[in-house]
Motif scaffolding. Structure first.
Motif, PDB file in Angstrom:
ATOM      1  N   ALA A  69       0.827  -1.208   0.000  1.00  0.00           N
ATOM      2  CA  ALA A  69       0.000   0.000   0.000  1.00  0.00           C
ATOM      3  C   ALA A  69       0.863   1.261   0.000  1.00  0.00           C
ATOM      4  CB  ALA A  69      -0.928  -0.004   1.222  1.00  0.00           C
ATOM      5  N   VAL A  70       1.985   1.226   0.726  1.00  0.00           N
ATOM      6  CA  VAL A  70       2.897   2.374   0.766  1.00  0.00           C
ATOM      7  C   VAL A  70       3.478   2.638  -0.621  1.00  0.00           C
ATOM      8  CG1 VAL A  70       5.157   3.118   1.614  1.00  0.00           C
ATOM      9  CG2 VAL A  70       3.459   2.226   3.215  1.00  0.00           C
ATOM     10  N   VAL A  71       3.868   1.565  -1.310  1.00  0.00           N
ATOM     11  CA  VAL A  71       4.397   1.716  -2.667  1.00  0.00           C
ATOM     12  C   VAL A  71       3.356   2.378  -3.565  1.00  0.00           C
ATOM     13  CG1 VAL A  71       5.109   0.452  -4.732  1.00  0.00           C
ATOM     14  CG2 VAL A  71       6.028  -0.199  -2.522  1.00  0.00           C
ATOM     15  N   CYS A  72       2.122   1.913  -3.476  1.00  0.00           N
ATOM     16  CA  CYS A  72       1.054   2.489  -4.307  1.00  0.00           C
ATOM     17  C   CYS A  72       0.843   3.974  -3.980  1.00  0.00           C
ATOM     18  CB  CYS A  72      -0.246   1.713  -4.103  1.00  0.00           C
ATOM     19  SG  CYS A  72      -0.176   0.007  -4.701  1.00  0.00           S
ATOM     20  N   ALA A  73       0.904   4.323  -2.692  1.00  0.00           N
ATOM     21  CA  ALA A  73       0.736   5.723  -2.296  1.00  0.00           C
ATOM     22  C   ALA A  73       1.866   6.583  -2.860  1.00  0.00           C
ATOM     23  CB  ALA A  73       0.701   5.834  -0.777  1.00  0.00           C
ATOM     24  N   GLY A  74       3.094   6.076  -2.806  1.00  0.00           N
ATOM     25  CA  GLY A  74       4.226   6.815  -3.358  1.00  0.00           C
ATOM     26  C   GLY A  74       4.081   7.033  -4.854  1.00  0.00           C
ATOM     27  N   LEU A  75       3.618   5.995  -5.580  1.00  0.00           N
ATOM     28  CA  LEU A  75       3.428   6.140  -7.022  1.00  0.00           C
ATOM     29  C   LEU A  75       2.315   7.134  -7.342  1.00  0.00           C
ATOM     30  CD1 LEU A  75       3.787   2.424  -8.160  1.00  0.00           C
ATOM     31  CD2 LEU A  75       5.448   4.266  -8.422  1.00  0.00           C
ATOM     32  N   LEU A  76       1.280   7.157  -6.513  1.00  0.00           N
ATOM     33  CA  LEU A  76       0.212   8.121  -6.720  1.00  0.00           C
ATOM     34  C   LEU A  76       0.738   9.549  -6.572  1.00  0.00           C
ATOM     35  CD1 LEU A  76      -2.756   8.846  -7.136  1.00  0.00           C
ATOM     36  CD2 LEU A  76      -3.107   8.537  -4.668  1.00  0.00           C
ATOM     37  N   MET A  77       1.553   9.785  -5.544  1.00  0.00           N
ATOM     38  CA  MET A  77       2.138  11.116  -5.357  1.00  0.00           C
ATOM     39  C   MET A  77       3.020  11.500  -6.536  1.00  0.00           C
ATOM     40  SD  MET A  77       3.031  11.410  -1.270  1.00  0.00           S
ATOM     41  CE  MET A  77       3.590   9.728  -0.976  1.00  0.00           C
ATOM     42  N   LEU A  78       3.797  10.535  -7.027  1.00  0.00           N
ATOM     43  CA  LEU A  78       4.658  10.822  -8.174  1.00  0.00           C
ATOM     44  C   LEU A  78       3.836  11.137  -9.416  1.00  0.00           C
ATOM     45  CD1 LEU A  78       7.657   8.331  -8.041  1.00  0.00           C
ATOM     46  CD2 LEU A  78       7.768  10.804  -8.249  1.00  0.00           C
ATOM     47  N   GLY A  79       2.757  10.388  -9.605  1.00  0.00           N
ATOM     48  CA  GLY A  79       1.905  10.631 -10.756  1.00  0.00           C
ATOM     49  C   GLY A  79       1.311  12.031 -10.743  1.00  0.00           C
ATOM     50  N   LEU A  87       6.397  17.161  -3.389  1.00  0.00           N
ATOM     51  CA  LEU A  87       5.552  15.980  -3.493  1.00  0.00           C
ATOM     52  C   LEU A  87       6.239  14.888  -4.305  1.00  0.00           C
ATOM     53  CD1 LEU A  87       2.786  14.771  -2.780  1.00  0.00           C
ATOM     54  CD2 LEU A  87       1.906  15.717  -4.931  1.00  0.00           C
ATOM     55  N   ALA A  88       6.971  15.285  -5.340  1.00  0.00           N
ATOM     56  CA  ALA A  88       7.701  14.308  -6.153  1.00  0.00           C
ATOM     57  C   ALA A  88       8.806  13.650  -5.340  1.00  0.00           C
ATOM     58  CB  ALA A  88       8.289  14.992  -7.386  1.00  0.00           C
ATOM     59  N   ILE A  89       9.549  14.452  -4.558  1.00  0.00           N
ATOM     60  CA  ILE A  89      10.616  13.893  -3.724  1.00  0.00           C
ATOM     61  C   ILE A  89      10.033  12.940  -2.689  1.00  0.00           C
ATOM     62  CG2 ILE A  89      12.381  14.445  -2.015  1.00  0.00           C
ATOM     63  CD1 ILE A  89      12.829  17.077  -3.508  1.00  0.00           C
ATOM     64  N   LEU A  90       8.931  13.355  -2.065  1.00  0.00           N
ATOM     65  CA  LEU A  90       8.290  12.506  -1.062  1.00  0.00           C
ATOM     66  C   LEU A  90       7.762  11.223  -1.692  1.00  0.00           C
ATOM     67  CD1 LEU A  90       7.280  12.118   1.844  1.00  0.00           C
ATOM     68  CD2 LEU A  90       5.197  13.360   1.201  1.00  0.00           C
ATOM     69  N   GLY A  91       7.112  11.348  -2.841  1.00  0.00           N
ATOM     70  CA  GLY A  91       6.579  10.163  -3.512  1.00  0.00           C
ATOM     71  C   GLY A  91       7.670   9.190  -3.916  1.00  0.00           C
ATOM     72  N   PHE A  92       8.782   9.725  -4.439  1.00  0.00           N
ATOM     73  CA  PHE A  92       9.907   8.874  -4.825  1.00  0.00           C
ATOM     74  C   PHE A  92      10.457   8.126  -3.605  1.00  0.00           C
ATOM     75  CE2 PHE A  92      14.421   8.087  -5.518  1.00  0.00           C
ATOM     76  CZ  PHE A  92      14.448   7.529  -6.794  1.00  0.00           C
ATOM     77  N   ALA A  93      10.671   8.863  -2.515  1.00  0.00           N
ATOM     78  CA  ALA A  93      11.225   8.256  -1.308  1.00  0.00           C
ATOM     79  C   ALA A  93      10.277   7.208  -0.737  1.00  0.00           C
ATOM     80  CB  ALA A  93      11.512   9.336  -0.261  1.00  0.00           C
ATOM     81  N   VAL A  94       8.986   7.509  -0.715  1.00  0.00           N
ATOM     82  CA  VAL A  94       7.998   6.569  -0.157  1.00  0.00           C
ATOM     83  C   VAL A  94       7.918   5.304  -1.006  1.00  0.00           C
ATOM     84  CG1 VAL A  94       5.509   6.235   0.180  1.00  0.00           C
ATOM     85  CG2 VAL A  94       6.617   8.295   1.053  1.00  0.00           C
ATOM     86  N   ALA A  95       7.893   5.454  -2.339  1.00  0.00           N
ATOM     87  CA  ALA A  95       7.790   4.288  -3.214  1.00  0.00           C
ATOM     88  C   ALA A  95       9.014   3.376  -3.075  1.00  0.00           C
ATOM     89  CB  ALA A  95       7.627   4.737  -4.666  1.00  0.00           C
ATOM     90  N   VAL A  96      10.201   3.975  -3.060  1.00  0.00           N
ATOM     91  CA  VAL A  96      11.416   3.167  -2.942  1.00  0.00           C
ATOM     92  C   VAL A  96      11.521   2.541  -1.551  1.00  0.00           C
ATOM     93  CG1 VAL A  96      13.938   3.238  -2.975  1.00  0.00           C
ATOM     94  CG2 VAL A  96      12.637   4.486  -4.707  1.00  0.00           C
ATOM     95  N   ALA A  97      11.183   3.320  -0.498  1.00  0.00           N
ATOM     96  CA  ALA A  97      11.237   2.776   0.864  1.00  0.00           C
ATOM     97  C   ALA A  97      10.252   1.633   1.038  1.00  0.00           C
ATOM     98  CB  ALA A  97      10.944   3.882   1.875  1.00  0.00           C
TER      99      ALA A  97
END
Length: 294
Positions: free
Chosen positions: A105-115, A248-258
């Motif tokens: 779910a965290v990965v999906c949230a990070g990708l949503l932020m990146l999108g 938001l892009a930096i946060l999304g990238f970090a969340v998706a990778v983490a």
């Protein structure tokens, strides 16, 4: 972004299919770069299906790289680890815990932020020096892979996965440096970096999956193909975010990778954590856990 996510599904599924085939293949010399292992593994239908999925994923990845910044595509590729964990649970008989589903779910949230935050791909075309740098990096990947063959199985899988990810990262950047497949491009070092980096990535990832954890190898893969290429895209190729959404892009990238790396930590198929014992299995410690030959 749909193409990037489709590529992640293809790559994540292919990783597990290739792992099953590689583990059923007779071990080679133990070297990190074992072309003979690839030739033995490719005789199995699962590995061939995995290669087919890799090919489809690569086409989708190229389409995505032509329309999105490298950091967005790289993070989407990192989500392939979530796919790997889910498919490994099915094929390698490991039950995903609530923590692992939370990481998905965290990965999906990070990708949503990146999108939401990603802008168009950068307008930078790089330089000849960058192309030669990519070619040198691809050659270095092969050398690191050969040296990693002397490591124990645990760190060996991680280092080989990291080297393989770096090879695939070279491919990501090289795609942006190649305008079209015209005769003029045969003088472009980025073309040869793409071929060498892709070949090195396949060889090293096959060797990593032959002994060791699917998720550990893929964790190294995630780091290698996300962080470095993302920096190259921002610094040299002009990748940017939508106005005011850099945070938001930096946060999304970090969340998706983490989130992807969290899956590699808690989802070890060969450890049998949470695996269901088979009928008639012993009840002692380790009973029912799949072995590295399963």
């Amino acid at each position: 972004m749909i193409c990037a996510l489709g590529a992640a599904i293809c790559f994540g599924t292919a990783s597990v299919l290739q792992a099953v085939a590689a583990r059923a293949t007779e071990p080679g010399t133990g070297s990190g770069v074992d072309a003979a292992l690839f030739l033995r593994a490719v005789r199995q239908w699962r590995y061939l299906v995995g290669l087919g999925l890799d090919g489809a994923g690569f086409v989708l990845q190229i389409v995505a790289l032509r329309h999105l910044p490298i950091y967005a595509v790289g993070a989407a590729m990192a989500s392939s680890l979530a796919v790997t964990a889910v498919v490994a649970a099915r094929l390698l008989h490991v039950r995903l815990s609530g923590r692992e589903w939370g990481a998905v779910a965290v990965v999906c949230a990070g990708l949503l932020m990146l999108g939401l935050a990603s802008g168009a791909e950068g307008s930078g075309t790089g330089s000849t020096a960058l192309g030669f740098g990519l070619l040198a990096a691809a050659a270095l990947v092969l050398l690191v892979g050969a040296a990693a063959g002397r490591l124990p199985d645990g760190p060996r899988a991680l280092v080989l996965g990291l080297a393989a990810g770096t090879g695939f990262g070279v491919v990501e950047v090289a795609v942006r440096l190649i305008d079209s497949l015209t005769p003029r491009e045969f003088a472009n070092p980025a073309l040869y970096a793409l071929l060498l980096g892709g070949a090195a990535g396949f060889l090293l990832l096959t060797s990593a999956l032959q002994r060791g954890s699917v998720t550990a190898a893929t964790a190294g893969l995630v780091l290698g193909e996300t962080v470095g290429p993302a920096l190259v895209g921002v610094i040299w190729l002009g990748d940017r975010t939508r106005e005011g959404l850099t945070w938001l892009a930096i946060l999304g990238f970090a969340v998706a990778v983490a989130g992807s790396l969290a899956l590699s930590r808690f989802g070890e198929p060969e450890s049998g954590a949470g695996a269901e014992p088979g009928p008639g299995a012993d009840s002692g410690p380790g009973a029912g856990a799949p072995t590295r030959d399963s």
